[in-house]
Design a protein around this motif. Structure first.
Motif, PDB file in Angstrom:
ATOM      1  N   MET A   1       0.830  -1.218   0.085  1.00 44.55           N
ATOM      2  CA  MET A   1       0.067  -0.218   0.196  1.00 44.55           C
ATOM      3  C   MET A   1       0.929   1.395   0.015  1.00 44.55           C
ATOM      4  N   GLU A   2       2.243   1.454   0.660  1.00 43.48           N
ATOM      5  CA  GLU A   2       2.895   2.377   0.608  1.00 43.48           C
ATOM      6  C   GLU A   2       3.335   2.648  -0.725  1.00 43.48           C
ATOM      7  N   PHE A   3       3.633   1.578  -1.489  1.00 41.45           N
ATOM      8  CA  PHE A   3       4.201   1.740  -2.677  1.00 41.45           C
ATOM      9  C   PHE A   3       3.169   2.261  -3.692  1.00 41.45           C
ATOM     10  N   LEU A   4       1.984   1.831  -3.710  1.00 44.67           N
ATOM     11  CA  LEU A   4       0.921   1.943  -4.420  1.00 44.67           C
ATOM     12  C   LEU A   4       0.506   3.750  -4.279  1.00 44.67           C
ATOM     13  N   GLU A   5       0.419   4.055  -2.917  1.00 44.16           N
ATOM     14  CA  GLU A   5      -0.060   5.436  -2.630  1.00 44.16           C
ATOM     15  C   GLU A   5       1.189   6.235  -2.791  1.00 44.16           C
TER      16      GLU A   5
END
Length: 315
Positions: free
Chosen positions: A280-284
């Motif tokens: 999620m950190e990567f996507l955001e």
């Protein structure tokens, strides 16, 4: 079934199965391309992840509604109709030619006529399905590992999708490249895409990238490419200046100048204490970076759930 939500997935170890399965999924995907009503950017042609494998979802045909599903738990391709009929094709060590022939027989038995270009797209080797006897390997355990990773990626892409209020694709599986993707759009037209995908007409890419977009997804790797192993990815089209030098998270992620994409290796995800947080950190951060550099209305395109601090997917 697999106990590991993020199982090991070494592309080299299951490459013969991957190459066979890829072509089988193209055959089934072309059925959906032919039967389903057109949607922007070819969304109607993509497949969806299910609790048993991968499906076309329901499709209209001459005699009603048809659905084809790869059931990886039981190693079957299953056809269902709204008339209560079902047919199966076994998934085992068999050639692409044999699988293609059996699929054609299955469709004929249900009275479903499908017209398709009978060779693979987006692959350098475009041997017609009916002639391909080189790809004939099926390791069910390897496929289940890939599917398990894919269903976890699908879960997180759907969660990510909930934070966006603009036009956004579903999380769906593109059988051309075997990647799962979710794509956000700014609402503005994009410059014409140059095309150039192997064995794929340029008009396909022109429609796919007709509008500005930022896409994120997961794929099992591409032999001989800059990223041969499984990974999450993110990119913008058109790519704004500054992406290559931008700082994103987590620290395991990097920018591939060859692919012009941000990459988060699957190996880093599956060995992390909290894989969900990492993904999620990567996507955001990749979305925020690309959208800001591209001049998108980042605040206006944020969903009300995100703006109000609501936990997406919870009540």
């Amino acid at each position: 079934m697999l106990a590991d939500a993020w199982p090991p997935l070494d592309l080299e170890q299951w490459l013969p199965t991957f190459q066979t399965l890829h072509r089988w999924m193209q055959i089934v995907g072309k059925v959906r391309l032919n039967l389903a009503p057109f949607e922007d950017h070819w969304w109607h042609s993509a497949l969806c992840v299910t609790v048993r494998g991968v499906s076309t979802s329901p499709m209209p045909c001459e005699r009603g509604i048809l659905e084809l599903e790869f059931d990886f738990i039981n190693d079957l391709l299953v056809a269902y109709t709204d008339r209560g009929e079902s047919r199966t094709v076994g998934l085992a060590n068999k050639s692409v030619a044999d699988f293609y022939g059996e699929c054609r027989e299955l469709l004929d038995s249900l009275g479903v006529q499908v017209h398709m270009v009978p060779w693979p797209n987006e692959l350098p080797d475009a041997t017609p399905f009916a002639d391909d006897r080189d790809h004939a390997t099926y390791d069910g355990d390897a496929v289940r590992r890939w599917w398990q990773a894919t269903i976890q990626a699908d879960r997180l892409l759907k969660r990510f999708r909930g934070g966006f209020a603009g036009k956004c694709s579903p999380s769906h599986l593109w059988w051309g490249a075997m990647d799962l993707a979710c794509t956000r759009f700014s609402g503005r037209r994009a410059p014409a895409h140059p095309g150039g995908a192997p064995n794929c007409p340029d008009y396909v890419m022109l429609e796919s990238y007709s509008h500005e977009c930022i896409s994120a997804g997961w794929w099992p790797g591409t032999p001989g490419s800059a990223v041969a192993e499984p990974a999450f990815y993110a990119y913008a089209y058109p790519e704004p200046d500054g992406c290559a030098a931008a700082r994103i998270a987590p620290s395991a992620a990097f920018y591939s100048r060859e692919l012009r994409e941000w990459i988060l290796p699957y190996a880093a995800v599956r060995t992390a204490p909290d894989p969900d947080r990492l993904v999620m950190e990567f996507l955001e951060t990749t979305y925020d970076t690309a959208a800001t550099l591209g001049g998108w209305d980042v605040t206006g395109l944020r969903s009300t759930a995100d703006v109000n601090g609501m936990a997406v997917g919870r009540r």
